[in-house]
Design a protein around this motif. Structure first.
Motif, PDB file in Angstrom:
ATOM      1  N   ALA A 103       1.104  -1.378  -0.032  1.00  0.00           N
ATOM      2  CA  ALA A 103      -0.199   0.234  -0.020  1.00  0.00           C
ATOM      3  C   ALA A 103       0.629   1.549  -0.146  1.00  0.00           C
ATOM      4  N   GLY A 104       1.859   1.769   0.788  1.00  0.00           N
ATOM      5  CA  GLY A 104       2.790   2.399   0.405  1.00  0.00           C
ATOM      6  C   GLY A 104       3.138   3.328   1.941  1.00  0.00           C
ATOM      7  N   GLY A 105       2.923   2.889   2.511  1.00  0.00           N
ATOM      8  CA  GLY A 105       2.812   3.854   4.044  1.00  0.00           C
ATOM      9  C   GLY A 105       2.925   5.231   3.781  1.00  0.00           C
ATOM     10  N   HIS A 106       4.128   6.366   4.197  1.00  0.00           N
ATOM     11  CA  HIS A 106       4.460   6.957   4.944  1.00  0.00           C
ATOM     12  C   HIS A 106       4.359   8.117   2.781  1.00  0.00           C
ATOM     13  N   VAL A 107       5.083   7.529   2.872  1.00  0.00           N
ATOM     14  CA  VAL A 107       5.839   7.326   0.917  1.00  0.00           C
ATOM     15  C   VAL A 107       4.569   7.929  -0.134  1.00  0.00           C
ATOM     16  N   ALA A 108       3.316   6.587  -0.213  1.00  0.00           N
ATOM     17  CA  ALA A 108       1.853   6.932  -0.330  1.00  0.00           C
ATOM     18  C   ALA A 108       1.079   7.814  -0.067  1.00  0.00           C
ATOM     19  N   ALA A 109       1.519   8.414   1.308  1.00  0.00           N
ATOM     20  CA  ALA A 109       0.529   9.756   1.836  1.00  0.00           C
ATOM     21  C   ALA A 109       1.573  10.788   1.886  1.00  0.00           C
ATOM     22  N   ALA A 110       3.071  10.598   1.132  1.00  0.00           N
ATOM     23  CA  ALA A 110       3.212  11.788   0.624  1.00  0.00           C
ATOM     24  C   ALA A 110       2.920  12.288  -0.488  1.00  0.00           C
ATOM     25  N   GLY A 111       3.083  10.743  -1.788  1.00  0.00           N
ATOM     26  CA  GLY A 111       2.171  11.349  -3.098  1.00  0.00           C
ATOM     27  C   GLY A 111       0.600  11.604  -3.237  1.00  0.00           C
ATOM     28  N   HIS A 112      -0.461  11.548  -2.331  1.00  0.00           N
ATOM     29  CA  HIS A 112      -1.383  11.689  -2.108  1.00  0.00           C
ATOM     30  C   HIS A 112      -1.435  13.417  -1.610  1.00  0.00           C
ATOM     31  N   LEU A 113      -0.981  13.861  -0.895  1.00  0.00           N
ATOM     32  CA  LEU A 113      -0.877  14.952  -0.401  1.00  0.00           C
ATOM     33  C   LEU A 113       0.340  15.886  -1.345  1.00  0.00           C
ATOM     34  N   GLU A 114       0.813  15.492  -2.205  1.00  0.00           N
ATOM     35  CA  GLU A 114       1.247  15.977  -3.682  1.00  0.00           C
ATOM     36  C   GLU A 114       0.341  16.705  -4.320  1.00  0.00           C
ATOM     37  N   GLN A 115      -0.192  15.076  -4.514  1.00  0.00           N
ATOM     38  CA  GLN A 115      -1.593  15.003  -6.036  1.00  0.00           C
ATOM     39  C   GLN A 115      -2.257  16.329  -5.419  1.00  0.00           C
ATOM     40  N   LEU A 116      -2.828  16.427  -3.795  1.00  0.00           N
ATOM     41  CA  LEU A 116      -4.160  16.976  -3.525  1.00  0.00           C
ATOM     42  C   LEU A 116      -3.409  19.056  -3.870  1.00  0.00           C
ATOM     43  N   ALA A 117      -2.138  19.165  -3.096  1.00  0.00           N
ATOM     44  CA  ALA A 117      -2.001  20.160  -3.534  1.00  0.00           C
ATOM     45  C   ALA A 117      -1.652  20.927  -5.077  1.00  0.00           C
TER      46      ALA A 117
END
Length: 432
Positions: A378-392
């Protein structure tokens, strides 16, 4: 470069998953700041973390012993989470003024972050550190759901935008949930912007005085090594359970060894004799220990459960309160745990449960390993950071789009709140 503000309550289990996310965002060149209990943030995220202090309850999360079920839920929101939001709101406003974030990531239970963000016209994501509320536990309790909606509505009138009605626990911009679909089953999610990223596993500040030689002094016993922990918030409730656990481990003799975490020193104060196959410590480097043990006995706290499963380890779960019964049921249903009753289990039953999960033929280890593979994918903190970048990236011109945000929120949020009363999950389109 984007500026991210992370808003957290003064609860270790809610801060820890975001430490790795913050480090990942910083490593990608973004600026990160925190709003919450500054001393705790510095202790968990590092002394160099940018932390804006918010007012906190003087006595922390203190509640009557033995409070469970709907009464415990009501107490938690009425006596802690909502008063916490009132206290934190001015500090969050000050942090926004000083840091000027592009995006806010706010813990699901630090609802002041969501309400202040919507009032200030800043896109925000929710950090969900438990899977319990993602499956709408109030669906079967409509009166409690209506009570919570009214409570949050009054809070919004004080610190948010009274024209909005979206549930502040689930941002329509996105929810970063540190769990996996394998635990949630086929339950519908709050909206289509829920990202299931699995647990956030990364190095933390450790306890350098842990006696690793105790584990290395001889080969592992036949059944294996067990970690027993009731988390950081249950020291007041764990005396009887830890006593039964030590007794059970003593009876298992040299077949099992265990590290027992006792932050309240309840075993010491009760003069409980500790057998040679048991090591009692007030604090442990949990993530490091999970690499050296074969099973975990715990209270079904979501972080401990998911970190254990990430390592492919089975569990014995003794839920105490809050979201823990829901989490315990999810893990047991997935085949990776044996559940026992915290308030009633004795040494005999607890010992049998430990033997069961350590027995490879029981299937619990295989189920835990399967969950671990899915969590790691699922990716953990790496995936979380990616989703936040996409939101931004989608909301890079926040102020220009503020009116559109308000229109989308007004159109979709009434249905979201109605869903809390009926147990249904509405479609929430992506804000523009």
């Amino acid at each position: 470069m984007t500026r991210f503000l992370l808003v957290v309550p003064p609860l270790v289990g809610h801060v820890n998953p975001l430490v790795a996310v913050a480090n990942e965002l910083s490593g990608r060149g973004h600026q990160v700041a925190w709003a919450g209990h500054a001393d705790q943030i510095h202790r968990l995220a590092g002394a160099d973390a940018t932390a804006f202090d918010c007012a906190m309850p003087s006595d922390g999360l203190s509640r009557p012993p033995g409070l469970t079920g709907p009464a415990a839920f009501r107490f938690l929101w009425a006596e802690f989470f909502v008063p916490l939001a009132d206290l934190m709101a001015p500090g969050i406003d000050a942090a926004i003024d000083a840091f000027r974030p592009d995006v806010i990531l706010t813990d699901q239970h630090a609802v002041a972050g969501a309400l202040v963000a919507e009032r200030r016209g800043i896109p925000y994501a929710t950090s969900a550190t438990t899977s319990a509320e993602l499956i709408d536990p109030l669906a079967g309790m409509p009166k409690v759901g209506a009570w919570l909606s009214e409570l949050l509505g009054a809070l919004r009138g004080r610190i948010g935008d009274p024209a909005r009605t979206a549930d502040p626990r689930f941002s329509p911009y996105g929810v970063i949930a540190f769990t996996g679909r394998e635990l949630l089953g086929d339950a519908p999610l709050p909206n289509e912007r829920v990202h299931l990223v699995g647990p956030s596993i990364a190095a933390r500040a450790g306890h350098g005085d842990f006696p690793w030689e105790w584990l290395d002094r001889e080969p592992a016993p036949d059944l294996g090594t067990v970690l027993v922990s009731l988390g950081t918030a249950n020291a007041d409730a764990g005396g009887r359970f830890l006593t039964e656990a030590v007794t059970a481990l003593d009876r298992l003799g040299d077949r099992v060894r265990a590290v027992v975490v006792d932050p309240g020193r309840t075993l010491h104060e009760a003069s409980v004799p500790v057998p040679p196959n048991v090591l009692v410590r007030e604090h442990v480097p949990q993530l490091d220990l999970l690499e050296r043990v074969d099973a975990v006995v715990c209270h079904a706290g979501h972080n401990t459960v998911c970190e254990t499963l990430w390592h492919g380890l089975p569990l014995v779960l003794a839920p105490i309160r809050d979201d823990q019964p829901i989490v315990a049921r999810q893990v047991a249903d997935a085949g990776a745990a044996v559940r026992v009753r915290f308030s009633r289990v004795d040494a005999t039953r607890l010992g049998a449960a430990i033997e069961t999960v350590l027995d490879a033929s029981s299937g619990h280890r295989a189920a835990a390993e399967a969950l671990g593979r899915s969590f790691r994918a699922a990716g953990g903190h790496v995936a979380a950071a990616g989703h936040l970048e996409q939101l931004a990236a989608r909301h890079s011109d926040t102020h220009a789009d503020a009116d559109t945000h308000a229109d989308v929120d007004a159109d979709t949020s009434t249905d979201t709140y109605a869903a809390a009363h009926t147990g249904t999950r509405p479609h929430v389109p992506e804000p523009h």
